[in-house]
Design a protein around this motif. Structure first.
Motif, short mmCIF file in Angstrom:
data_model
loop_
_atom_site.label_atom_id
_atom_site.label_comp_id
_atom_site.label_asym_id
_atom_site.label_seq_id
_atom_site.Cartn_x
_atom_site.Cartn_y
_atom_site.Cartn_z
N GLU A 2 0.84 -1.19 0.18
CA GLU A 2 0.37 -0.33 0.32
C GLU A 2 1.06 1.43 0.10
N ILE A 3 2.03 0.79 0.63
CA ILE A 3 2.94 2.75 0.80
C ILE A 3 3.39 2.06 -0.36
N ALA A 4 3.86 1.59 -0.71
CA ALA A 4 4.82 1.66 -2.23
C ALA A 4 3.23 1.73 -3.38
N GLU A 5 2.47 2.08 -3.30
CA GLU A 5 1.20 1.81 -4.57
C GLU A 5 1.76 4.15 -4.14
N GLU A 6 1.16 4.70 -2.93
CA GLU A 6 0.54 5.15 -2.71
C GLU A 6 2.49 6.33 -3.08
N ARG A 7 3.35 5.94 -2.63
CA ARG A 7 4.40 6.68 -3.28
C ARG A 7 4.80 6.88 -4.69
N ALA A 8 4.15 5.99 -5.38
CA ALA A 8 4.38 5.99 -6.74
C ALA A 8 3.39 7.18 -6.92
N ALA A 9 2.02 6.64 -6.83
CA ALA A 9 0.60 7.51 -7.10
C ALA A 9 0.92 9.34 -7.32
N VAL A 10 2.37 9.84 -6.20
CA VAL A 10 1.84 10.83 -5.68
C VAL A 10 3.78 11.37 -6.20
N ASP A 11 4.13 10.26 -6.81
CA ASP A 11 5.41 11.13 -7.14
C ASP A 11 6.62 11.04 -6.10
N ALA A 12 6.07 10.45 -4.86
CA ALA A 12 7.09 11.05 -3.65
C ALA A 12 8.34 10.75 -4.29
N VAL A 13 9.65 10.77 -3.30
CA VAL A 13 11.55 11.24 -3.77
C VAL A 13 11.64 10.07 -2.79
N ALA A 14 10.68 10.43 -1.83
CA ALA A 14 11.59 9.07 -0.32
C ALA A 14 10.40 9.04 0.59
N VAL A 15 10.88 8.26 1.62
CA VAL A 15 9.76 7.86 2.04
C VAL A 15 9.90 7.84 3.60
N VAL A 16 9.35 8.78 4.80
CA VAL A 16 9.83 8.78 6.24
C VAL A 16 8.97 8.28 7.66
N PHE A 17 9.41 7.15 7.38
CA PHE A 17 8.76 6.63 9.16
C PHE A 17 9.08 7.04 10.04
N PHE A 18 8.22 7.27 10.86
CA PHE A 18 8.46 7.87 12.37
C PHE A 18 8.74 6.31 13.33
N ASN A 19 8.26 5.23 12.59
CA ASN A 19 9.81 4.85 14.28
C ASN A 19 11.24 4.21 13.62
N PRO A 20 11.87 4.12 13.99
CA PRO A 20 13.15 3.45 14.18
C PRO A 20 13.40 2.25 12.99
N LEU A 21 14.24 2.58 12.29
CA LEU A 21 14.56 1.45 11.72
C LEU A 21 16.22 0.97 11.70
N THR A 22 16.08 -0.04 11.88
CA THR A 22 17.80 -1.13 11.67
C THR A 22 18.01 -0.90 10.14
N GLY A 23 19.48 -0.95 10.42
CA GLY A 23 19.48 -1.53 8.57
C GLY A 23 19.14 -1.76 8.02
N ARG A 24 18.49 -3.34 8.27
CA ARG A 24 18.29 -4.14 7.29
C ARG A 24 16.55 -3.59 7.11
N GLN A 25 15.98 -3.36 7.91
CA GLN A 25 14.59 -2.36 7.55
C GLN A 25 14.77 -1.15 6.14
N ARG A 26 15.87 -0.91 6.68
CA ARG A 26 16.01 0.46 5.59
C ARG A 26 16.45 0.00 4.19
N LYS A 27 17.12 -1.11 4.17
CA LYS A 27 17.52 -1.71 3.07
C LYS A 27 16.83 -2.37 2.24
N VAL A 28 15.65 -3.71 3.26
CA VAL A 28 14.50 -3.90 2.74
C VAL A 28 12.88 -3.05 2.09
#
Length: 75
Positions: free
Chosen positions: A8-34
């Motif tokens: 869902e996030i990927a679809e919305e990102r593409a629909a609005v042509d966002a260049v980045a996504v920001v998550f409120f929660n901290p991300l691990t290196g693996r989460q960020r990569k995936v």
């Protein structure tokens, strides 16, 4: 986060042509990569966008900064 939610996030990102996504929660290196691979754009956590030494806002401040209903959270 479920695979469906990431889709869902990927679809919305593409629909609005966002260049980045920001998550409120901290991300691990693996989460960020995936997530970067799945969303096809750079992925940041809120902590990445705070100046060095800045602390998280108090709970009341966090609540007031939530997006209004109906507004896209992917920008």
């Amino acid at each position: 986060m479920s695979t469906g939610k990431v889709s869902e996030i990927a679809e919305e990102r593409a629909a609005v042509d966002a260049v980045a996504v920001v998550f409120f929660n901290p991300l691990t290196g693996r989460q960020r990569k995936v997530l970067t691979e799945l969303l096809a754009c750079p992925v940041f956590s809120r902590a990445d966008l705070q100046p060095p030494g800045a602390s998280a806002p108090a709970p009341a401040e966090r609540q007031s900064r939530l997006l209004e209903p109906g507004r896209s959270q992917v920008t």
